[in-house]
Design a protein around this motif. Sequence first.
Motif, PDB file in Angstrom:
ATOM      1  N   SER A   1       0.839  -1.213   0.000  1.00 59.22           N
ATOM      2  CA  SER A   1       0.000   0.000   0.000  1.00 59.22           C
ATOM      3  C   SER A   1       0.868   1.255   0.000  1.00 59.22           C
ATOM      4  CB  SER A   1      -0.952   0.001   1.188  1.00 59.22           C
ATOM      5  OG  SER A   1      -0.208   0.130   2.375  1.00 59.22           O
ATOM      6  N   LYS A   2       2.142   1.127   0.396  1.00 56.40           N
ATOM      7  CA  LYS A   2       3.086   2.257   0.354  1.00 56.40           C
ATOM      8  C   LYS A   2       4.166   1.990  -0.701  1.00 56.40           C
ATOM      9  CE  LYS A   2       1.135   4.662   3.561  1.00 56.40           C
ATOM     10  NZ  LYS A   2       0.444   5.901   3.157  1.00 56.40           N
ATOM     11  N   LEU A   3       3.828   1.185  -1.672  1.00 60.31           N
ATOM     12  CA  LEU A   3       4.760   0.802  -2.759  1.00 60.31           C
ATOM     13  C   LEU A   3       6.096   0.317  -2.185  1.00 60.31           C
ATOM     14  CD1 LEU A   3       3.977   3.500  -5.495  1.00 60.31           C
ATOM     15  CD2 LEU A   3       2.839   1.336  -5.029  1.00 60.31           C
ATOM     16  N   ASN A   4       5.991  -0.386  -1.053  1.00 59.12           N
ATOM     17  CA  ASN A   4       7.141  -1.019  -0.401  1.00 59.12           C
ATOM     18  C   ASN A   4       8.221  -0.027   0.041  1.00 59.12           C
ATOM     19  OD1 ASN A   4       5.859  -3.523  -0.879  1.00 59.12           O
ATOM     20  ND2 ASN A   4       6.739  -3.597  -2.935  1.00 59.12           N
ATOM     21  N   ALA A   5       7.808   1.213   0.303  1.00 62.58           N
ATOM     22  CA  ALA A   5       8.773   2.237   0.731  1.00 62.58           C
ATOM     23  C   ALA A   5       9.515   1.774   1.993  1.00 62.58           C
ATOM     24  CB  ALA A   5       8.052   3.563   1.003  1.00 62.58           C
ATOM     25  N   LEU A   6      10.784   2.126   2.036  1.00 63.46           N
ATOM     26  CA  LEU A   6      11.655   1.663   3.125  1.00 63.46           C
ATOM     27  C   LEU A   6      11.545   2.584   4.331  1.00 63.46           C
ATOM     28  CD1 LEU A   6      15.054   0.886   1.337  1.00 63.46           C
ATOM     29  CD2 LEU A   6      13.351  -0.777   2.148  1.00 63.46           C
TER      30      LEU A   6
ATOM     31  N   VAL B   1      10.700  -1.171  -4.713  1.00 60.31           N
ATOM     32  CA  VAL B   1      10.669  -0.256  -3.571  1.00 60.31           C
ATOM     33  C   VAL B   1      10.623   1.160  -4.142  1.00 60.31           C
ATOM     34  CG1 VAL B   1      12.024   0.715  -1.659  1.00 60.31           C
ATOM     35  CG2 VAL B   1      11.949  -1.770  -1.964  1.00 60.31           C
ATOM     36  N   ALA B   2       9.606   1.953  -3.753  1.00 62.56           N
ATOM     37  CA  ALA B   2       9.469   3.310  -4.315  1.00 62.56           C
ATOM     38  C   ALA B   2      10.250   4.355  -3.517  1.00 62.56           C
ATOM     39  CB  ALA B   2       7.995   3.695  -4.402  1.00 62.56           C
ATOM     40  N   GLY B   3      11.262   3.898  -2.790  1.00 65.63           N
ATOM     41  CA  GLY B   3      12.139   4.851  -2.118  1.00 65.63           C
ATOM     42  C   GLY B   3      12.115   4.736  -0.619  1.00 65.63           C
ATOM     43  N   ALA B   4      12.921   5.576  -0.010  1.00 66.99           N
ATOM     44  CA  ALA B   4      12.850   5.704   1.443  1.00 66.99           C
ATOM     45  C   ALA B   4      11.483   6.289   1.768  1.00 66.99           C
ATOM     46  CB  ALA B   4      13.951   6.627   1.926  1.00 66.99           C
ATOM     47  N   ASP B   5      10.988   6.003   2.963  1.00 65.91           N
ATOM     48  CA  ASP B   5       9.653   6.482   3.323  1.00 65.91           C
ATOM     49  C   ASP B   5       9.710   7.981   3.624  1.00 65.91           C
ATOM     50  OD1 ASP B   5       7.218   7.132   4.638  1.00 65.91           O
ATOM     51  OD2 ASP B   5       6.920   4.995   5.044  1.00 65.91           O
ATOM     52  N   ILE B   6       9.188   8.756   2.672  1.00 69.78           N
ATOM     53  CA  ILE B   6       9.286  10.221   2.751  1.00 69.78           C
ATOM     54  C   ILE B   6       8.586  10.763   4.000  1.00 69.78           C
ATOM     55  CG2 ILE B   6       8.718  12.390   1.548  1.00 69.78           C
ATOM     56  CD1 ILE B   6       8.880  10.701  -1.108  1.00 69.78           C
ATOM     57  N   SER B   7       7.509  10.093   4.403  1.00 66.16           N
ATOM     58  CA  SER B   7       6.749  10.601   5.558  1.00 66.16           C
ATOM     59  C   SER B   7       7.567  10.535   6.844  1.00 66.16           C
ATOM     60  CB  SER B   7       5.442   9.817   5.723  1.00 66.16           C
ATOM     61  OG  SER B   7       5.735   8.478   6.074  1.00 66.16           O
ATOM     62  N   GLU B   8       8.575   9.683   6.872  1.00 68.05           N
ATOM     63  CA  GLU B   8       9.360   9.534   8.107  1.00 68.05           C
ATOM     64  C   GLU B   8      10.434  10.607   8.279  1.00 68.05           C
ATOM     65  OE1 GLU B   8       9.367   4.920   9.640  1.00 68.05           O
ATOM     66  OE2 GLU B   8      11.142   5.692   8.658  1.00 68.05           O
ATOM     67  N   PHE B   9      10.893  11.192   7.153  1.00 63.90           N
ATOM     68  CA  PHE B   9      12.026  12.118   7.307  1.00 63.90           C
ATOM     69  C   PHE B   9      11.707  13.564   6.911  1.00 63.90           C
ATOM     70  CE2 PHE B   9      12.919  10.110   3.089  1.00 63.90           C
ATOM     71  CZ  PHE B   9      12.905  11.255   2.289  1.00 63.90           C
ATOM     72  N   ALA B  10      10.448  13.812   6.539  1.00 60.82           N
ATOM     73  CA  ALA B  10      10.080  15.144   6.044  1.00 60.82           C
ATOM     74  C   ALA B  10      10.403  16.271   7.039  1.00 60.82           C
ATOM     75  CB  ALA B  10       8.601  15.157   5.687  1.00 60.82           C
TER      76      ALA B  10
ATOM     77  N   GLY C   1       9.273  -3.706 -10.479  1.00 52.65           N
ATOM     78  CA  GLY C   1       8.445  -2.516 -10.703  1.00 52.65           C
ATOM     79  C   GLY C   1       9.278  -1.287 -10.374  1.00 52.65           C
ATOM     80  N   PHE C   2       8.630  -0.243  -9.822  1.00 47.64           N
ATOM     81  CA  PHE C   2       9.383   0.969  -9.473  1.00 47.64           C
ATOM     82  C   PHE C   2      10.550   0.661  -8.534  1.00 47.64           C
ATOM     83  CE2 PHE C   2       5.160   3.084 -10.257  1.00 47.64           C
ATOM     84  CZ  PHE C   2       5.583   3.928 -11.276  1.00 47.64           C
ATOM     85  N   ALA C   3      11.729   1.103  -8.902  1.00 45.28           N
ATOM     86  CA  ALA C   3      12.889   1.080  -7.989  1.00 45.28           C
ATOM     87  C   ALA C   3      13.410   2.505  -7.998  1.00 45.28           C
ATOM     88  CB  ALA C   3      13.941   0.096  -8.465  1.00 45.28           C
ATOM     89  N   LEU C   4      12.933   3.276  -7.033  1.00 49.23           N
ATOM     90  CA  LEU C   4      13.221   4.711  -7.020  1.00 49.23           C
ATOM     91  C   LEU C   4      13.953   5.079  -5.737  1.00 49.23           C
ATOM     92  CD1 LEU C   4       9.709   5.971  -8.216  1.00 49.23           C
ATOM     93  CD2 LEU C   4      11.766   5.600  -9.609  1.00 49.23           C
ATOM     94  N   GLY C   5      14.813   6.064  -5.821  1.00 53.84           N
ATOM     95  CA  GLY C   5      15.510   6.530  -4.628  1.00 53.84           C
ATOM     96  C   GLY C   5      16.145   5.371  -3.879  1.00 53.84           C
TER      97      GLY C   5
ATOM     98  N   PRO D   1      15.113  10.080  -7.762  1.00 50.29           N
ATOM     99  CA  PRO D   1      14.377  11.359  -7.852  1.00 50.29           C
ATOM    100  C   PRO D   1      14.643  12.329  -6.704  1.00 50.29           C
ATOM    101  CG  PRO D   1      12.918   9.623  -7.079  1.00 50.29           C
ATOM    102  CD  PRO D   1      14.280   8.984  -7.247  1.00 50.29           C
ATOM    103  N   GLU D   2      15.682  12.057  -5.894  1.00 52.97           N
ATOM    104  CA  GLU D   2      15.851  12.830  -4.651  1.00 52.97           C
ATOM    105  C   GLU D   2      15.924  14.336  -4.852  1.00 52.97           C
ATOM    106  OE1 GLU D   2      17.234   9.938  -5.256  1.00 52.97           O
ATOM    107  OE2 GLU D   2      17.259   8.705  -3.452  1.00 52.97           O
ATOM    108  N   VAL D   3      16.619  14.807  -5.928  1.00 52.18           N
ATOM    109  CA  VAL D   3      16.748  16.274  -6.063  1.00 52.18           C
ATOM    110  C   VAL D   3      15.391  16.939  -6.323  1.00 52.18           C
ATOM    111  CG1 VAL D   3      19.194  16.214  -6.759  1.00 52.18           C
ATOM    112  CG2 VAL D   3      17.414  16.293  -8.532  1.00 52.18           C
ATOM    113  N   SER D   4      14.400  16.138  -6.756  1.00 51.78           N
ATOM    114  CA  SER D   4      13.060  16.723  -6.923  1.00 51.78           C
ATOM    115  C   SER D   4      12.399  16.955  -5.567  1.00 51.78           C
ATOM    116  CB  SER D   4      12.179  15.827  -7.800  1.00 51.78           C
ATOM    117  OG  SER D   4      11.824  14.655  -7.091  1.00 51.78           O
ATOM    118  N   LEU D   5      13.001  16.384  -4.513  1.00 55.38           N
ATOM    119  CA  LEU D   5      12.497  16.596  -3.150  1.00 55.38           C
ATOM    120  C   LEU D   5      13.410  17.552  -2.384  1.00 55.38           C
ATOM    121  CD1 LEU D   5      11.853  12.825  -2.321  1.00 55.38           C
ATOM    122  CD2 LEU D   5      10.068  14.515  -2.681  1.00 55.38           C
ATOM    123  N   GLY D   6      14.438  18.052  -3.052  1.00 54.10           N
ATOM    124  CA  GLY D   6      15.353  18.975  -2.372  1.00 54.10           C
ATOM    125  C   GLY D   6      16.434  18.293  -1.564  1.00 54.10           C
TER     126      GLY D   6
END
Length: 259
Positions: free
Chosen positions: A22-27, A62-71, A106-110, A133-138
């Motif tokens: 449900s979180k695209l396997n975010a880490l 894995v669609a990346g590190a879990d952005i919600s955890e480090f925002a 599938g998606f292997a991002l960040g 895609p990290e630089v798109s998140l700053g």
Amino acid sequence: MGYQNIIVDKDTITTITINRPSKLNALNKQTIEELHKALKKAEKNDTVKVIIITGSGEKAFVAGADISEFANFSVKEGGKLAAKGQELLFDFIEHLSKPVIAAVNGFALGGGLELAMACHFRIASDNAKMGLPEVSLGVIPGYGGTQRLPQLVGKGRAMEMIMTAGMIDANTAKEYGLVNHVVSLDQLLETTNSIADKIIRNSSVAIAQAINAVNANYEDGVDGYDVEIESFGHCFGTEDFKEGTTAFLEKRKANFPGK
Ligand code: COA
């Protein structure tokens, strides 16, 4: 203790599936810790010879590190996140003494692409999409991506991928040397297992030495040729070497004790 975010199918070829579809396997932190624990156990278990890492579902590895955890992290927390992750998972996999193969479904991002790149090699399904895609998140890749991507695809391609934050498809990834094979999604685990099957016929002791020697090429201040000489010599003292050479001379298949 059971795992919440991964599924471990323990066997000679052990498959670890990251299971947060449900979180695209975010880490998130917990998934990284569970992966560390499972990999450590697999390394210690003599019956495990190869490890495959994949993602659950048909959409994401894995669609990346879990952005919600480090925002909301501070400078200090950000640095710690990268350091801890590299230590527990990414460097840990790269230096594992058993082969670790990424089956990119599938998606292997960040952090997802960084995880695949920390594995010893990669097989992708034809729906896979890869990028940093990290630089798109700053921010920049923090789990080894700025180092391993240029090693695998060359500096110019890595710079372009990182600066544009774009995604490449599986066939482009193969053309770049980022993945070794591209197959359909329904063939992905079968193909990965058939490659793992070829690996397990060989000496696990020699494979561990080979991983160490190949990695030495990428380590600062280490002469890979010296490491190779030492690892080569080490093999001569193993039971696997006696068995491998004896079996060849006796014209039979080797039955390696893995010692
Ligand atoms: N961290 C946290 N959650 C993530 C995530 C990530 N890296 N990637 C995806 N998710 C979550 C989404 O927030 C969403 O959760 P929700 O349903 O609770 O809102 C769920 O996974 C599904 O993702 P969604 O974006 O709705 O899927 P999509 O098909 O529209 O888009 C992606 C797929 C991969 C293009 C998109 O999810 C994405 O860009 N993810 C972030 C990739 C990224 O920047 N990774 C690097 C992190 S450093």
